[in-house]
Design an enzyme around this catalytic site. Sequence first.
Site, PDB file in Angstrom:
ATOM      1  N   GLU A   1       0.804  -1.220   0.000  1.00 18.49           N
ATOM      2  CA  GLU A   1       0.000   0.000   0.000  1.00 18.49           C
ATOM      3  C   GLU A   1       0.841   1.275   0.000  1.00 18.49           C
ATOM      4  O   GLU A   1       0.474   2.285  -0.588  1.00 18.49           O
ATOM      5  CB  GLU A   1      -0.925   0.025   1.235  1.00 18.49           C
ATOM      6  CG  GLU A   1      -1.971  -1.075   1.273  1.00 18.49           C
ATOM      7  CD  GLU A   1      -1.503  -2.252   2.095  1.00 18.49           C
ATOM      8  OE1 GLU A   1      -0.273  -2.435   2.201  1.00 18.49           O
ATOM      9  OE2 GLU A   1      -2.354  -2.994   2.615  1.00 18.49           O
TER      10      GLU A   1
ATOM     11  N   ASP B   1      25.653  16.433 -26.781  1.00 24.26           N
ATOM     12  CA  ASP B   1      26.142  17.307 -27.837  1.00 24.26           C
ATOM     13  C   ASP B   1      27.530  17.800 -27.433  1.00 24.26           C
ATOM     14  O   ASP B   1      27.907  17.737 -26.257  1.00 24.26           O
ATOM     15  CB  ASP B   1      25.164  18.478 -28.005  1.00 24.26           C
ATOM     16  CG  ASP B   1      25.447  19.287 -29.255  1.00 24.26           C
ATOM     17  OD1 ASP B   1      26.237  18.821 -30.101  1.00 24.26           O
ATOM     18  OD2 ASP B   1      24.885  20.382 -29.390  1.00 24.26           O
TER      19      ASP B   1
ATOM     20  N   ASP C   1      21.018  21.379 -25.579  1.00 26.26           N
ATOM     21  CA  ASP C   1      20.495  22.689 -25.205  1.00 26.26           C
ATOM     22  C   ASP C   1      19.803  23.425 -26.343  1.00 26.26           C
ATOM     23  O   ASP C   1      19.301  24.535 -26.154  1.00 26.26           O
ATOM     24  CB  ASP C   1      21.628  23.573 -24.655  1.00 26.26           C
ATOM     25  CG  ASP C   1      22.756  23.782 -25.663  1.00 26.26           C
ATOM     26  OD1 ASP C   1      22.662  23.248 -26.790  1.00 26.26           O
ATOM     27  OD2 ASP C   1      23.731  24.480 -25.318  1.00 26.26           O
TER      28      ASP C   1
ATOM     29  N   ASP D   1      17.982  19.584 -30.417  1.00 33.67           N
ATOM     30  CA  ASP D   1      18.155  18.481 -29.460  1.00 33.67           C
ATOM     31  C   ASP D   1      16.822  18.006 -28.874  1.00 33.67           C
ATOM     32  O   ASP D   1      16.790  16.978 -28.194  1.00 33.67           O
ATOM     33  CB  ASP D   1      19.071  18.915 -28.309  1.00 33.67           C
ATOM     34  CG  ASP D   1      20.475  19.240 -28.775  1.00 33.67           C
ATOM     35  OD1 ASP D   1      20.998  18.497 -29.623  1.00 33.67           O
ATOM     36  OD2 ASP D   1      21.043  20.247 -28.315  1.00 33.67           O
TER      37      ASP D   1
ATOM     38  N   ASN E   1       4.513 -14.043   4.726  1.00 31.65           N
ATOM     39  CA  ASN E   1       3.401 -14.077   5.690  1.00 31.65           C
ATOM     40  C   ASN E   1       2.149 -14.684   5.092  1.00 31.65           C
ATOM     41  O   ASN E   1       1.471 -15.514   5.713  1.00 31.65           O
ATOM     42  CB  ASN E   1       3.098 -12.651   6.173  1.00 31.65           C
ATOM     43  CG  ASN E   1       3.820 -12.330   7.454  1.00 31.65           C
ATOM     44  OD1 ASN E   1       4.550 -13.164   7.990  1.00 31.65           O
ATOM     45  ND2 ASN E   1       3.629 -11.128   7.968  1.00 31.65           N
TER      46      ASN E   1
ATOM     47  N   ASN F   1      -0.292  -5.950   8.427  1.00 28.05           N
ATOM     48  CA  ASN F   1       0.201  -5.363   7.181  1.00 28.05           C
ATOM     49  C   ASN F   1       0.414  -3.860   7.319  1.00 28.05           C
ATOM     50  O   ASN F   1       1.419  -3.306   6.862  1.00 28.05           O
ATOM     51  CB  ASN F   1      -0.793  -5.659   6.055  1.00 28.05           C
ATOM     52  CG  ASN F   1      -0.223  -5.333   4.688  1.00 28.05           C
ATOM     53  OD1 ASN F   1       0.896  -5.713   4.383  1.00 28.05           O
ATOM     54  ND2 ASN F   1      -1.008  -4.647   3.880  1.00 28.05           N
TER      55      ASN F   1
ATOM     56  N   ASP G   1       4.006  -1.818   7.098  1.00 29.20           N
ATOM     57  CA  ASP G   1       4.226  -0.723   6.149  1.00 29.20           C
ATOM     58  C   ASP G   1       4.695   0.540   6.866  1.00 29.20           C
ATOM     59  O   ASP G   1       5.587   1.251   6.388  1.00 29.20           O
ATOM     60  CB  ASP G   1       2.945  -0.435   5.359  1.00 29.20           C
ATOM     61  CG  ASP G   1       2.757  -1.406   4.196  1.00 29.20           C
ATOM     62  OD1 ASP G   1       3.770  -1.978   3.750  1.00 29.20           O
ATOM     63  OD2 ASP G   1       1.614  -1.599   3.760  1.00 29.20           O
TER      64      ASP G   1
END
Length: 873
Positions: A296, A338, A601, A605, A669, A694, A698
């Site tokens: 989660e 470049d 730049d 590009d 588990n 759980n 977490d």
Amino acid sequence: MINPDRTTEPAGRRFKNPFWTSPLDAAFRELESGPAGLSSAEAAARLGRDGPNVISTRSRQSLFGKALRRVTEPLTAILLLSAAISGSAGDWQSFVIIVLIVALSIVLDIYQENEAETAIEALKKSVAVTATVFRDGRTIELPVKDLVRGDVVRLLAGDLVPADGFVIASHNALTNEASLTGEPYPCEKNTGECTSSLIAEARNALFAGTSVIAGEAKMLVAETGAATTFGAIAASVQAKGPMTAFERGVHRLGMLILRLTAFLVLFVLLTQLARQGLSLESFMFAVALAVGLTPELLPMIMTVTLARGAIRMAKRKVVVKRLSAIHDLGAMNILCTDKTGTLTEAKIALVESADAEGRQCERVARLIRLNSQFASGTRSNLDDAVLAGTAAVDSNWRLIDDAPFDFERRRSSVLVENNGEIQIITKGAAEMTLERCTRIELSDGTAVPLDASRKEEIASLFEAKGQEGLRLLGVARRTMAADYAKISPDDETGMTFVGFSSFLDPPKSSATEAVAKLMNAGIGVKIISGDAAPVVLNVVKILRIPSQGLLTGEDVNALSDAALTDRVSSVDLFVRVSPDQKGRIVRALRNRGYTVGFLGDGINDATAIHAADVGLSVEGGTDVAREAADIILLQPDLNVLADGVTEGRRTYANIMKYVRMGTSSNFGNMLSMALASLILPFLPLLPLQILVNNLLYDLSEIGIPFDTADEKGLSRPQAWDISSVLGFTLIMGPLSSIFDLGTFFVLSSIFKVDPEVFRTAWFVESITTQILVIFVIRTARPFWTSRPSPVLAASSLGALAVALLISLTPIGYALGFAPLPSNILIAIAAITVAYLAVAEAVKPFALRWSPKGFQSLAKGEYWNGVWGYLRFK
């Protein structure tokens, strides 16, 4: 550059080859136009047929559509299904937490997508708004969107070019095409023919998005809208690229969790159905297993970890626009860059003034400065480099007259006087200046005739300098009569060749160290440049950059996508490439399995930046490049990028800690509970107890974003490897299940406890081993040699304290927990210690194994580390 509402290609014909390779008279015939332009009626008909000359803008997807696309991702779908199940089971806290985390992740993704869409808006700012057009035999000012193929347009200094087209007249026209070609020098435009397919060599063509910086020209419009080079770049920036390395990893992780969840849930349901029929309680137990396998907090862990990485990178002058690009930067194993601005200073500098014999000569430097200082007309960046790189001359010099630069002569001359001596000083293209000379000046100042032998020697010297990537200006002079007051180009004869000056975009002194640092970090560096081969080869030589193989833009054009994919790994230098070729090279590298970064730049590009796994630009880059980029360097220095790579790898390491911990622990588990449901006459944990377990686990991991990373993990590129995650899960998960089954045996066969005590005891053993093993598997080293961050230690031990408080005190009675006698607590402690010891021993294998088979282990590295530590102690 077609109307956003149009979905078909413009009906007007398009040149099959690069348009500038067609002869001008053939172009007039094909475009059914002439030097006087079109009539208003014909232009209106073409406008209706081809559409307006505007940047193509794909209609933006609605917010709902963007959100829906993300909800269908496997991991997101699993999380939302888990939330729905939790809510239906009455666990509203889990429901709210999961929904909020997923919503935050989706909002951040949509925000970043909207930011990327502004790249097209930046492109729009780079094109002209109005143009001077010849219609019905007269010039009128029209909106650029009304231009059509066959129009004739007049361009003056300072104008933006509104479309692609042929030069049909030029008066000393110079354009700035650096945004398309990367060339730092002004580009001369004339009406000659061109056989090259390269934009940088198309002297007879003008391109949308570039600008006229000197002189004036007339242009026959050949391509408008999406058919222009600029339109192709716009289309490439809008195109949806393949998933980045980070997106692929998250997608595969979602699919892995989905398969594991489906396997366990179906296993439990089928066994329960076979044993005692499918009851509501067994169904809810299976549902709780599904929720228990769901990570989660993964979106939150990823977001916080990436955000902390972005903050650290900002301190190192690296600004992150797309958070997930931090991972991609750490995973990058090929950097395409470049030349200009990253390996070089992005400005022209005078590097040498030499006499006709190639020796350093102050006399040549003084004469070229006099010409640049006094010449009228357009001042180029070469003049600026001369004035910046030479000493000021004394005030005795006086300008009498000058003959400004023009493209036919490719020279400029000044008539100057000093202490009664009058002379013409000429500078220009080295070969053309030498052609106007009959004598040369030697190192000692004496002048001798310029015979064929000496002329050949000087020409060889020019060629050698050109092979070094240098641009040359020749310098000549001629003494004139004392009453001479006016000069013309006709006076540039019978001159004495004095020498030449060399110019270069100088390499950065820091680039050698920076490239070495990147290569030592496992990143291959490839240079993709619009410059000519000699220029790039000279930079590589000066900077001592290891390289192999070279392909030109024409070579790339001749290769199919499959052939380019096959060749691209063995080539490090790409020269004279166009914007679309840069994108092809990047895509070919990705098809070979590399994680590719592109640093650029310019507008040229943008295609490659968009096509890369991680697009990089610099603070001083064009708006288009910066908007298309995922990461912006506040300094155009590869050392800054190398520091950013380290942060990316640290961020990846912390995300993978959570993934490994979460998947292996949850799977272990849930596997234990699934197996227990086969041998126990009651459920090993109640559905609500599973959800509490759980959730607390977490919460114990929320300190991971603040943790340190092993130095070894920062030394090489790191990327999602789902097979290794699965291998780790299939070793560490069942390992924990073995100890769980041992716990089941002790509780049911030795202590013979009732279901409430059984559930309480196993909850304590499960949560304790889950949380404490965090300190074991957070590092590849022996766990006692690597100290966790204080935040991770606090979150983990804090969550464990809460779990024990709930399960071992009257607080937990409402959840079905019962008091535990001391002998059971001692047994749980012994099982926990044994599990941690075995987990530490098995860890090296788990980190290196995948379902495909055992990978090669570092020869005794782990165990040598343990022995070395013990001996030291």
